[in-house]
Design a protein around this motif. Structure first.
Motif, PDB file in Angstrom:
ATOM      1  N   ARG A  11       0.797  -1.228   0.000  1.00 15.21           N
ATOM      2  CA  ARG A  11       0.000   0.000   0.000  1.00 15.21           C
ATOM      3  C   ARG A  11       0.828   1.276   0.000  1.00 15.21           C
ATOM      4  O   ARG A  11       0.409   2.272  -0.570  1.00 15.21           O
ATOM      5  N   SER A  12       1.979   1.245   0.678  1.00 16.19           N
ATOM      6  CA  SER A  12       2.763   2.482   0.820  1.00 16.19           C
ATOM      7  C   SER A  12       4.064   2.485   0.028  1.00 16.19           C
ATOM      8  O   SER A  12       4.639   3.536  -0.208  1.00 16.19           O
ATOM      9  N   GLY A  13       4.552   1.300  -0.321  1.00 13.52           N
ATOM     10  CA  GLY A  13       5.853   1.220  -0.981  1.00 13.52           C
ATOM     11  C   GLY A  13       7.010   1.260   0.006  1.00 13.52           C
ATOM     12  O   GLY A  13       8.168   1.298  -0.388  1.00 13.52           O
ATOM     13  N   GLU A  14       6.702   1.257   1.297  1.00  6.18           N
ATOM     14  CA  GLU A  14       7.719   1.300   2.349  1.00  6.18           C
ATOM     15  C   GLU A  14       7.489   0.157   3.334  1.00  6.18           C
ATOM     16  O   GLU A  14       6.380  -0.337   3.477  1.00  6.18           O
ATOM     17  N   PHE A  15       8.572  -0.208   4.046  1.00  9.14           N
ATOM     18  CA  PHE A  15       8.440  -1.201   5.103  1.00  9.14           C
ATOM     19  C   PHE A  15       7.816  -0.536   6.327  1.00  9.14           C
ATOM     20  O   PHE A  15       7.977   0.672   6.542  1.00  9.14           O
ATOM     21  N   PRO A  16       7.100  -1.306   7.159  1.00 16.16           N
ATOM     22  CA  PRO A  16       6.482  -0.736   8.364  1.00 16.16           C
ATOM     23  C   PRO A  16       7.523  -0.096   9.278  1.00 16.16           C
ATOM     24  O   PRO A  16       8.680  -0.527   9.322  1.00 16.16           O
ATOM     25  N   SER A  17       7.084   0.920  10.014  1.00 17.30           N
ATOM     26  CA  SER A  17       7.999   1.601  10.945  1.00 17.30           C
ATOM     27  C   SER A  17       8.278   0.744  12.176  1.00 17.30           C
ATOM     28  O   SER A  17       9.264   0.962  12.867  1.00 17.30           O
ATOM     29  N   ARG A  18       7.401  -0.221  12.444  1.00 21.67           N
ATOM     30  CA  ARG A  18       7.625  -1.182  13.531  1.00 21.67           C
ATOM     31  C   ARG A  18       6.940  -2.490  13.163  1.00 21.67           C
ATOM     32  O   ARG A  18       6.034  -2.528  12.332  1.00 21.67           O
ATOM     33  N   SER A  19       7.388  -3.540  13.803  1.00 19.08           N
ATOM     34  CA  SER A  19       6.851  -4.862  13.484  1.00 19.08           C
ATOM     35  C   SER A  19       5.442  -5.016  14.053  1.00 19.08           C
ATOM     36  O   SER A  19       5.069  -4.346  15.023  1.00 19.08           O
ATOM     37  N   TYR A  20       4.686  -5.905  13.476  1.00 25.75           N
ATOM     38  CA  TYR A  20       3.332  -6.175  13.951  1.00 25.75           C
ATOM     39  C   TYR A  20       3.345  -6.650  15.403  1.00 25.75           C
ATOM     40  O   TYR A  20       2.508  -6.233  16.201  1.00 25.75           O
ATOM     41  N   SER A  21       4.311  -7.481  15.745  1.00 28.34           N
ATOM     42  CA  SER A  21       4.371  -8.033  17.103  1.00 28.34           C
ATOM     43  C   SER A  21       4.685  -6.974  18.155  1.00 28.34           C
ATOM     44  O   SER A  21       4.420  -7.186  19.336  1.00 28.34           O
ATOM     45  N   SER A  22       5.218  -5.812  17.746  1.00 24.71           N
ATOM     46  CA  SER A  22       5.546  -4.770  18.713  1.00 24.71           C
ATOM     47  C   SER A  22       4.371  -3.817  18.953  1.00 24.71           C
ATOM     48  O   SER A  22       4.446  -2.946  19.814  1.00 24.71           O
ATOM     49  N   ILE A  23       3.275  -3.990  18.220  1.00 27.36           N
ATOM     50  CA  ILE A  23       2.116  -3.115  18.381  1.00 27.36           C
ATOM     51  C   ILE A  23       1.270  -3.631  19.536  1.00 27.36           C
ATOM     52  O   ILE A  23       0.883  -4.804  19.555  1.00 27.36           O
ATOM     53  N   PRO A  24       1.000  -2.795  20.541  1.00 32.19           N
ATOM     54  CA  PRO A  24       0.203  -3.248  21.693  1.00 32.19           C
ATOM     55  C   PRO A  24      -1.180  -3.716  21.256  1.00 32.19           C
ATOM     56  O   PRO A  24      -1.772  -3.159  20.335  1.00 32.19           O
ATOM     57  N   ALA A  25      -1.692  -4.725  21.926  1.00 30.35           N
ATOM     58  CA  ALA A  25      -3.003  -5.278  21.591  1.00 30.35           C
ATOM     59  C   ALA A  25      -4.106  -4.205  21.671  1.00 30.35           C
ATOM     60  O   ALA A  25      -5.061  -4.251  20.920  1.00 30.35           O
ATOM     61  N   ALA A  26      -3.959  -3.253  22.561  1.00 31.18           N
ATOM     62  CA  ALA A  26      -4.953  -2.199  22.711  1.00 31.18           C
ATOM     63  C   ALA A  26      -5.045  -1.338  21.464  1.00 31.18           C
ATOM     64  O   ALA A  26      -6.077  -0.753  21.188  1.00 31.18           O
ATOM     65  N   SER A  27      -3.969  -1.266  20.676  1.00 32.48           N
ATOM     66  CA  SER A  27      -3.974  -0.469  19.454  1.00 32.48           C
ATOM     67  C   SER A  27      -4.753  -1.155  18.358  1.00 32.48           C
ATOM     68  O   SER A  27      -5.091  -0.558  17.355  1.00 32.48           O
TER      69      SER A  27
END
Length: 97
Positions: A80-96
């Motif tokens: 979608r963006s042409g860029e890699f994510p700024s952080r990994s999926y596993s580092s995103i808090p569940a509340a987010s």
């Protein structure tokens, strides 16, 4: 043909990359659905006085094929963006999510 050019340009630009932040937000739900199916159930009483039951379940092909949610997230963001994510999926808090 020239009078259609602005409409064509608008349609083509809508298909272009989105910002990294927007792609990350949009891809979270796709990654969550790769982890497990999601659903909801509702119970109530209709205007006719009869009980009503409503529900839905969402199961994606990513889940059925056993794809890694972190990889689903990364691939979606890059697509979608042409860029890699700024952080990994596993580092995103569940509340987010």
């Amino acid at each position: 043909m020239h009078r259609f050019a602005p409409a064509v340009l608008l349609c083509v630009s809508a298909c272009g990359p989105v910002s990294l932040a927007q792609a990350e937000r949009e891809c979270l739900s796709q990654a969550r659905l790769a982890e497990q199916p999601r659903g909801s159930v509702g119970v109530g009483i209709g205007s006719d006085g009869k009980p009503k039951l409503r529900g839905n379940v969402t199961i994606t092909s990513d889940y059925l094929q056993g794809r890694d949610p972190s990889q689903v997230y990364q691939n979606c963001v890059v697509r979608r963006s042409g860029e890699f994510p700024s952080r990994s999926y596993s580092s995103i808090p569940a509340a987010s999510l």
